[in-house]
Write an enzyme that holds these catalytic residues in place. Sequence first.
Site, PDB file in Angstrom:
ATOM      1  N   ARG A 176       7.051 -21.891  -7.456  1.00  0.00           N
ATOM      2  CA  ARG A 176       5.919 -21.080  -7.905  1.00  0.00           C
ATOM      3  C   ARG A 176       4.792 -21.107  -6.877  1.00  0.00           C
ATOM      4  O   ARG A 176       3.977 -20.194  -6.808  1.00  0.00           O
ATOM      5  CB  ARG A 176       5.399 -21.571  -9.274  1.00  0.00           C
ATOM      6  CG  ARG A 176       4.205 -20.771  -9.793  1.00  0.00           C
ATOM      7  CD  ARG A 176       3.920 -21.054 -11.255  1.00  0.00           C
ATOM      8  NE  ARG A 176       3.702 -22.458 -11.523  1.00  0.00           N
ATOM      9  CZ  ARG A 176       2.549 -23.111 -11.341  1.00  0.00           C
ATOM     10  NH1 ARG A 176       1.491 -22.472 -10.852  1.00  0.00           N
ATOM     11  NH2 ARG A 176       2.444 -24.390 -11.625  1.00  0.00           N
ATOM     12  N   TYR A 227      -1.159   6.376  -8.459  1.00  0.00           N
ATOM     13  CA  TYR A 227       0.096   6.214  -9.178  1.00  0.00           C
ATOM     14  C   TYR A 227      -0.179   6.069 -10.681  1.00  0.00           C
ATOM     15  O   TYR A 227      -1.172   5.451 -11.077  1.00  0.00           O
ATOM     16  CB  TYR A 227       0.828   4.980  -8.635  1.00  0.00           C
ATOM     17  CG  TYR A 227       1.934   4.476  -9.513  1.00  0.00           C
ATOM     18  CD1 TYR A 227       3.033   5.274  -9.821  1.00  0.00           C
ATOM     19  CD2 TYR A 227       1.892   3.187 -10.042  1.00  0.00           C
ATOM     20  CE1 TYR A 227       4.042   4.811 -10.644  1.00  0.00           C
ATOM     21  CE2 TYR A 227       2.901   2.714 -10.861  1.00  0.00           C
ATOM     22  CZ  TYR A 227       3.973   3.533 -11.162  1.00  0.00           C
ATOM     23  OH  TYR A 227       4.973   3.066 -11.984  1.00  0.00           O
ATOM     24  N   ASP A 245      -3.962   1.101  -1.378  1.00  0.00           N
ATOM     25  CA  ASP A 245      -2.532   1.181  -1.682  1.00  0.00           C
ATOM     26  C   ASP A 245      -1.876   2.020  -0.589  1.00  0.00           C
ATOM     27  O   ASP A 245      -2.097   3.226  -0.497  1.00  0.00           O
ATOM     28  CB  ASP A 245      -2.318   1.812  -3.065  1.00  0.00           C
ATOM     29  CG  ASP A 245      -0.848   1.828  -3.481  1.00  0.00           C
ATOM     30  OD1 ASP A 245       0.031   1.772  -2.590  1.00  0.00           O
ATOM     31  OD2 ASP A 245      -0.571   1.911  -4.691  1.00  0.00           O
ATOM     32  N   LYS A 284       9.518   0.117  -2.681  1.00  0.00           N
ATOM     33  CA  LYS A 284       9.688   1.405  -2.035  1.00  0.00           C
ATOM     34  C   LYS A 284      10.232   1.242  -0.609  1.00  0.00           C
ATOM     35  O   LYS A 284      11.322   0.737  -0.440  1.00  0.00           O
ATOM     36  CB  LYS A 284       8.371   2.175  -2.082  1.00  0.00           C
ATOM     37  CG  LYS A 284       7.703   2.223  -3.476  1.00  0.00           C
ATOM     38  CD  LYS A 284       8.604   2.748  -4.573  1.00  0.00           C
ATOM     39  CE  LYS A 284       7.900   3.033  -5.890  1.00  0.00           C
ATOM     40  NZ  LYS A 284       7.448   1.877  -6.645  1.00  0.00           N
TER      41      LYS A 284
END
Length: 416
Positions: free
Chosen positions: A69, A122, A205, A230
């Site tokens: 983690r 988005y 972004d 992506k």
Amino acid sequence: MDDRRFHPESLMMSYGYKPELSEGAVKCPIFQTSTFVFKSAEEGKAFFQVAYGQREKRPNEELGLIYSRLNNPDLQILEERLCLWDEADECAVFESGMSAISTVMLEFLRPGDVLLYSKPVYGGTDHFINKVLPEYGIVGLGFTSDQEAEEILAMVDTLNLREKVKMVYVETPANPTNALFDLEACKFVADTLTTAEKDVVVVVDNTYMGPLWQHPLKHGADLVVYSATKYIGGHSDLIAGAVLGGSKYMKRVRTLRTFLGNMAGPWTGWLLMRSLETLKVRMNKQAENAVKVANFLESHPKVEKVYYLGFIPEGTRQYEIYQKQLSCAGAMLSFDIVGGEAEAFKFLNSLKLMKLAVSLGSTESLAEHPATMTHSDVSPKDREEIHISEKLVRLSIGVEHFDDIIWDISQALDQI
């Protein structure tokens, strides 16, 4: 060997990895483990002190592994390689693009704050800004690519929000219209609103351009976010996100990621390292195909308008931004079909090679209907303002032979 500085695409196969630590394996193995063994209690103490910010890392001190983690070799090496493309100080990889975006917003915004954001964004980002953040007393205030910096500042002043703005969030090119936003102008807005009591952070972004065709940190951004699903992943077989930037802000992002526990796992990290090796080859091929597809659509009688960065008229403000910020027109385009939803659906249902699916940036070409799919939760008023109409179709161009992609689009348009 001389001190040659290799290009990022040359370093994607080896940077940050020491084969001698992994039995000489030429590729980094998958470290499928939750925890790591300390050589001594003193070493464990030293590792935790740095991990929890109780002290700074000493010069030449090697950061040790504690727990997946906090850190994992697959994640750590991946993050070092991603930094090369954007020339960032640090990178943090997340389990999804939305977890990267939401973590950044939750870290830098507090109840009563205002988030200035570009429109469109988005659909998932729009939902988080306009549906989730208001539950925590955080308000989003949108601006469009038509507004100059002075107009944005005047809007903030008219609403008496100057002291409350804490972040400028920009998605450029915008999904799905390819609208461009001037990052230097956004930085000017942020700097104007920054005071001795508060920083205004600029977050960009960069998913539409990937790490290859635009580098927002060079144009004033403090942080860059990606849906690594992506172009970075590029094969439609994983979900991931990434945040990159200077150490000043990345330390805060990493700390919140540790305690939210939304980092990517070792298997995702390994897959992304695999994908980085072909990122430039894939993206360049996709961009080459997109030029040919856009030219075909531009002259088709059943297409009203094509939203493609290669078609921006010279002499316009959008063209100036394109020349300044981007090195390529990319592989994403949208178009208005003659008609409306019925014609758009007929086109989509008639495709044979291209896949009717959301997402983008993968090896296969994809098509979708933003108004009823990715951006269906955007308010009707905003959809109208930012040209997300029922006749808009979005295409993500893949690496197939361009003749086959064009044939498929052509035969689907013939069905209308």
